[in-house]
Design an enzyme around this catalytic site. Structure first.
Site, PDB file in Angstrom:
ATOM      1  N   SER A 284       0.881  -1.386   0.054  1.00  0.00           N
ATOM      2  CA  SER A 284      -0.113   0.079  -0.076  1.00  0.00           C
ATOM      3  C   SER A 284       0.921   1.217  -0.116  1.00  0.00           C
ATOM      4  O   SER A 284       2.264   1.267   0.313  1.00  0.00           O
ATOM      5  CB  SER A 284      -1.030   0.104   1.153  1.00  0.00           C
ATOM      6  OG  SER A 284      -0.228   0.532   2.506  1.00  0.00           O
ATOM      7  N   LYS A 285       0.341   2.123   0.001  1.00  0.00           N
ATOM      8  CA  LYS A 285       1.107   3.683  -0.211  1.00  0.00           C
ATOM      9  C   LYS A 285       1.877   3.832   0.876  1.00  0.00           C
ATOM     10  O   LYS A 285       2.904   4.472   0.750  1.00  0.00           O
ATOM     11  CB  LYS A 285      -0.036   4.718  -0.032  1.00  0.00           C
ATOM     12  CG  LYS A 285      -0.569   5.432  -1.271  1.00  0.00           C
ATOM     13  CD  LYS A 285      -1.360   6.553  -1.066  1.00  0.00           C
ATOM     14  CE  LYS A 285      -2.022   7.010  -2.344  1.00  0.00           C
ATOM     15  NZ  LYS A 285      -3.328   7.798  -1.842  1.00  0.00           N
ATOM     16  N   ARG A 286       1.567   3.195   2.318  1.00  0.00           N
ATOM     17  CA  ARG A 286       2.551   3.395   3.218  1.00  0.00           C
ATOM     18  C   ARG A 286       4.168   2.665   3.051  1.00  0.00           C
ATOM     19  O   ARG A 286       4.891   3.126   3.675  1.00  0.00           O
ATOM     20  CB  ARG A 286       1.966   2.703   4.453  1.00  0.00           C
ATOM     21  CG  ARG A 286       1.379   3.807   5.454  1.00  0.00           C
ATOM     22  CD  ARG A 286       0.524   3.162   6.580  1.00  0.00           C
ATOM     23  NE  ARG A 286      -0.645   2.555   6.057  1.00  0.00           N
ATOM     24  CZ  ARG A 286      -1.332   1.510   6.247  1.00  0.00           C
ATOM     25  NH1 ARG A 286      -0.813   0.607   7.067  1.00  0.00           N
ATOM     26  NH2 ARG A 286      -2.253   1.225   5.516  1.00  0.00           N
TER      27      ARG A 286
END
Ligand code: GLU
Length: 495
Positions: free
Chosen positions: A266-268
């Site tokens: 994910s973006k994280r």
């Protein structure tokens, strides 16, 4: 086996314009693309924009741009013209679902006529009450089929009164759905858990499930590879295929990309949008090569594949079942591999864009200095956006503690001697001969047996760092005049 006679295969990528293109999507697209190309079939791009509330302005264009950047080509579907506007090409269009509403409505009505679907006039409130009761009774929330009982006359009246309705599929709950997935093998799901799903919503738009089946059929799609998150939808789709009497395409559900902890990427975890990789300066060859191998195992030790070679070697039987970890370090390795092989011309134009995005504020070096840095840095594995920052000491004045100039327990006097020798060595090289190879040669000769004593103080004088690119590279990038000046500064420090 299922994969005979592939020359007529047709595969598609069907994005919803609800956001950016995730790197995991690109891997899925690549699988469809490679399959189509390997078997000499067609590749189609269709826009699935039936969920109007979730549309993000500009997303469709951005997705097409990302596909083009990746070097993929397609025969039919949406595309961008030279002014960057969305256009359509091919004879099975329209390829934008919102332009096909009449088709879905007609198809859904066909199912009503053959008693495979029905109008449902239940209000939102009734459905919500039903849901609450089911939850209280610890039942799975499902439509209770109330409108299946309506008489012909009741339906006619409601339609005449323009009561809002949806169209639902009649699902036979006692059956089960079995199919063979190209990636995961035999899958069996009981229909008891399948709802009388909505095919057409009250706003006249089809649901994804109806639209995807109708379009895949009308566009003669033969194989569908998509993310495994769509697996639970397959029984629904198969029921719709059966209701129409359509031939099923072959399905293959691909595992998702994971982060290094084994969770969904994910973006994280860093960049996940293809446009961000693009912006950060990743080369499409590197990204394609890396993600292809994340989903597919060539079963050899070969690591480097051009798109062409991937097409040639593609084999759907070697698609991975398990989720693969996305390793940014590994991607950087591929990036360095492909960067090293760019022509100087391409490298410099890439580097120019990189400097504009990730250069060092307040510093305006000559183009030739940027070019030298690119030639030095392309040898190293690293994040492209850091390419200049990693060697900022070659671009800005340096500061360092005097003691750093000492190699092991050299005395100040020894440091001075070595630096003087380096200064003279460089001074003797003519300006026009001040090239990397020559610099390396004369400095190596001057160092003779005393590499540490000679090269360490020189490196620190030129870079101000314990760790840097080699002193030869430092001198070359800095140029003769500046290299000598930095050595003089070091000599002043130890006076
Ligand atoms: N529009 C769907 C998506 O955005 C397509 C799913 C499919 O490939 O069937 O993922």
């Amino acid at each position: 086996m299922t994969l005979k006679n592939q020359s007529t295969c047709r595969l598609r990528f069907a994005p919803s314009p609800t956001g950016y293109l995730h790197i995991g999507n690109l891997r899925t697209i690549l699988t469809n693309y490679l399959f189509a190309r390997h078997y000499g079939g067609d590749f189609i791009v269709r826009l699935e924009d039936t969920d109007q509330a979730r549309i993000v302005q500009g997303a469709a264009k951005e997705i097409i741009k990302s596909l083009k950047w990746a070097g993929l080509e397609w025969e039919e579907g949406i595309d961008l013209d030279s002014r960057g506007q969305i256009v359509e090409k091919g004879s099975s269009g329209p390829y934008i679902q919102s332009k096909r509403l009449a088709i879905y409505q007609k198809m859904a009505e066909q199912l009503i006529r053959t008693d495979q679907a029905y109008y449902c006039f239940c209000s939102r409130k009734r459905l919500e009450n039903m849901r609450q009761t089911q939850i209280q009774r610890k039942q799975a929330p499902m439509y209770d089929r109330y409108c299946r009982q309506l008489t012909e006359a009741e339906i006619k009246k409601k339609l005449k009164n323009k009561e809002p309705y949806v169209i639902r599929l009649k699902v036979a709950r006692e059956e089960e759905t079995v199919f063979k997935d190209l990636v995961r093998g035999r899958i069996r799901i009981e229909n008891r858990v399948i709802d009388d799903q909505v095919l057409v919503k009250s706003d006249g738009f089809p649901t994804y499930h109806l639209a995807v089946v109708v379009d895949d059929h009308l566009m003669k799609i033969t194989h569908v590879f998509r993310s495994e998150e769509w697996l639970p939808s397959v029984p629904k789709h198969i029921l719709i295929y059966k209701a129409f009497g359509f031939k099923l395409p072959y399905f293959g559900h691909l595992p998702q990309l994971l982060n290094m902890n084994g969770k969904k990427l994910s973006k994280r975890d860093g960049e996940v949008a293809v446009k961000d990789f693009r912006y950060k300066g990743y080369l499409s060859e590197a990204v394609i090569n890396y993600i292809a191998l994340l989903g597919w195992n060539p079963k050899t030790t070969q690591e480097i594949f051009s798109l062409e070679e991937l097409v040639k070697q593609f084999d759907e039987r070697k698609l991975n079942k398990a989720g693969a970890k996305f390793d940014y370090a590994r991607l950087n390795w591929y990036q360095a591999y492909y960067l090293k092989r760019l022509t100087d011309e391409k490298l410099f134009s890439w580097g120019k864009a990189m400097w504009q995005r990730f250069g060092i504020q307040g510093v305006e070096p000559e183009q030739s200095k940027i070019e030298k840095i690119l030639l030095v840095q392309k040898q190293r594995v690293g994040e492209p956006a850091q390419i200049f920052k990693e060697v900022d000491y070659l671009l800005k004045p340096v500061k360092y503690a005097t003691d750093l100039l000492k190699w092991k327990n050299m005395s100040q006097q020894q440091v001075r001697e070595q630096l003087n020798k380096a200064w003279q060595t460089l001074d003797q090289v003519k300006e026009k001969d001040f090239e990397l190879e020559r610099i390396q040669q004369v400095l190596t000769e001057a160092a003779a047996e005393k590499r540490g004593e000679f090269l360490w103080p020189l490196r620190v004088a030129l870079s101000g760092k314990k760790q840097s690119v080699s002193p030869f590279e430092c001198a070359w990038v800095l140029g003769k005049k500046q290299s000598k000046k930095r050595i003089e500064q070091a000599l002043n420090k130890i006076k």
